[in-house]
Scaffold this motif. Structure first.
Motif, short mmCIF file in Angstrom:
data_model
loop_
_atom_site.label_atom_id
_atom_site.label_comp_id
_atom_site.label_asym_id
_atom_site.label_seq_id
_atom_site.Cartn_x
_atom_site.Cartn_y
_atom_site.Cartn_z
N CYS A 1 0.68 -1.37 -0.29
CA CYS A 1 0.39 -0.31 -0.52
C CYS A 1 0.64 1.06 -0.27
O CYS A 1 0.68 2.27 -0.85
N ILE A 2 1.74 1.23 0.91
CA ILE A 2 2.83 2.57 0.93
C ILE A 2 3.16 2.49 -0.42
O ILE A 2 3.95 3.77 -0.89
N SER A 3 3.87 1.58 -1.03
CA SER A 3 4.51 1.54 -2.72
C SER A 3 4.05 2.14 -3.37
O SER A 3 4.25 2.97 -4.23
N GLN A 4 2.22 1.72 -3.62
CA GLN A 4 1.31 1.88 -4.35
C GLN A 4 1.10 3.60 -4.18
O GLN A 4 1.30 4.58 -5.36
N ILE A 5 0.91 3.90 -2.47
CA ILE A 5 0.60 5.79 -3.05
C ILE A 5 1.92 6.10 -3.33
O ILE A 5 1.98 7.94 -3.57
N CYS A 6 3.64 5.75 -2.69
CA CYS A 6 5.50 6.43 -3.36
C CYS A 6 4.68 6.70 -5.10
O CYS A 6 4.70 7.93 -5.56
N PHE A 7 4.27 5.76 -5.81
CA PHE A 7 4.98 5.62 -6.76
C PHE A 7 3.85 5.96 -7.95
O PHE A 7 3.78 6.84 -9.01
N VAL A 8 1.91 6.79 -7.08
CA VAL A 8 1.47 6.75 -8.15
C VAL A 8 1.40 9.01 -7.71
O VAL A 8 1.17 9.48 -8.47
N PHE A 9 2.20 9.40 -6.70
CA PHE A 9 2.81 10.18 -6.12
C PHE A 9 3.74 10.79 -7.52
O PHE A 9 3.70 11.78 -7.72
#
Length: 284
Positions: free
Chosen positions: A97-105
């Motif tokens: 989840c944290i990885s998704q948030i980071c890469f979406v940003f």
């Protein structure tokens, strides 16, 4: 309210689009089709830009970078949504989840900055045509592209790192098909004031400032176009930035739709639909 502080226990559940098993095959087909169109279409742009010497211009150089960012942006969220739809397993780990948030940003910020860089290219081509070749040289174009990548990587780090300090409630259901940061913050049991301050600060710096530059540049571009005496000249000048203007409208239009729908509708259904437009349609 009960909380779970161990990272390993903080898995989230992505509710996705629908619980109806009869719709899963249809949703999978639609998502897969849109994903393939997005990836293949942007790959064709990149390959055409590399292989055709006539396209070795600043505009197409930035366009190929934008296509690469679009592929990354879509690939951050859609493959996981496809897997969840196919397997009926909606769990995503805390790290995932944290990885998704980071890469979406990262890729969203990259899109934003590249759109600003591209409008600067059109500003120089239309408003200062005599200085265009000297100003938009390969070295400057490369520096602008690398600079946008660097800012895109470093800019979202505060948002991502501040999430690590949060404790989450036992209800970890996200009404989305990916880990949207606004939905994740709603699940926190600890104080999210710092997270919200950081989120809005980064959004203003990396979102509002480039948008302001785009609007100011387009005001100068339209002013220059209106001063062209011939209709053919006006049409030619406008046609060089028409596609970029459409991309800007879709990108920021859907971004604002995501924001306002999340504020206005507590059900998040409108936010979900706007996010589909934002993550997929605008990347096609």
């Amino acid at each position: 309210m009960e909380t779970e502080n161990q990272t390993g226990a903080r898995n989230f559940i992505l509710l996705g689009f629908s619980d109806d098993p009869n719709l899963q095959s249809l949703l999978f087909g639609l998502l897969l089709s849109m994903y393939l169109v997005t990836v293949l279409g942007n790959l064709l742009i990149i390959l055409a830009t590399i292989s055709d010497s006539h396209l070795h211009t600043p505009m197409y150089f930035f366009l190929s970078n934008l296509s690469l960012a679009d592929i990354g942006f879509t690939s951050t969220t859609i493959p996981k949504a496809l897997r969840n739809t196919q397997t009926q397993s909606r769990v995503i780990t805390f790290a995932g989840c944290i990885s998704q948030i980071c890469f979406v940003f990262v890729f969203g910020c990259r899109d934003n900055l590249l759109l600003a860089v591209m409008v600067y290219d059109r500003f120089m081509a239309i408003c200062h045509p005599l200085h265009y070749v000297a100003m938009m040289n390969p070295r400057l174009c490369l520096l602008m592209a690398l600079g946008s990548w660097l800012i895109s990587i470093l800019g979202p780090l505060p948002d991502t790192l501040t999430i690590l300090r949060l404790s989450f409630c036992t209800n970890r259901k996200i009404p989305h098909f990916f880990c949207d940061i606004s939905e994740v913050l709603k699940l926190a049991c600890s104080d999210t004031l710092i997270n919200n301050v950081v989120l809005y600060s980064v959004t203003i710096i990396l979102g509002i400032f480039p948008l302001t530059g785009i609007l100011l540049s387009y005001s100068q571009i339209f002013s220059s176009i209106l001063r062209i005496s011939s209709d053919r000249g006006k049409y030619k000048a406008f046609s060089t930035c028409g596609s970029h203007l459409l991309a800007v409208s879709l990108f920021y239009g859907t971004s604002l739709a995501v924001y306002f729908s999340s504020v206005a509708t507590p059900s998040s259904r409108m936010s979900l639909m706007a996010s589909v437009m934002y993550t997929m349609v605008t990347q096609c």
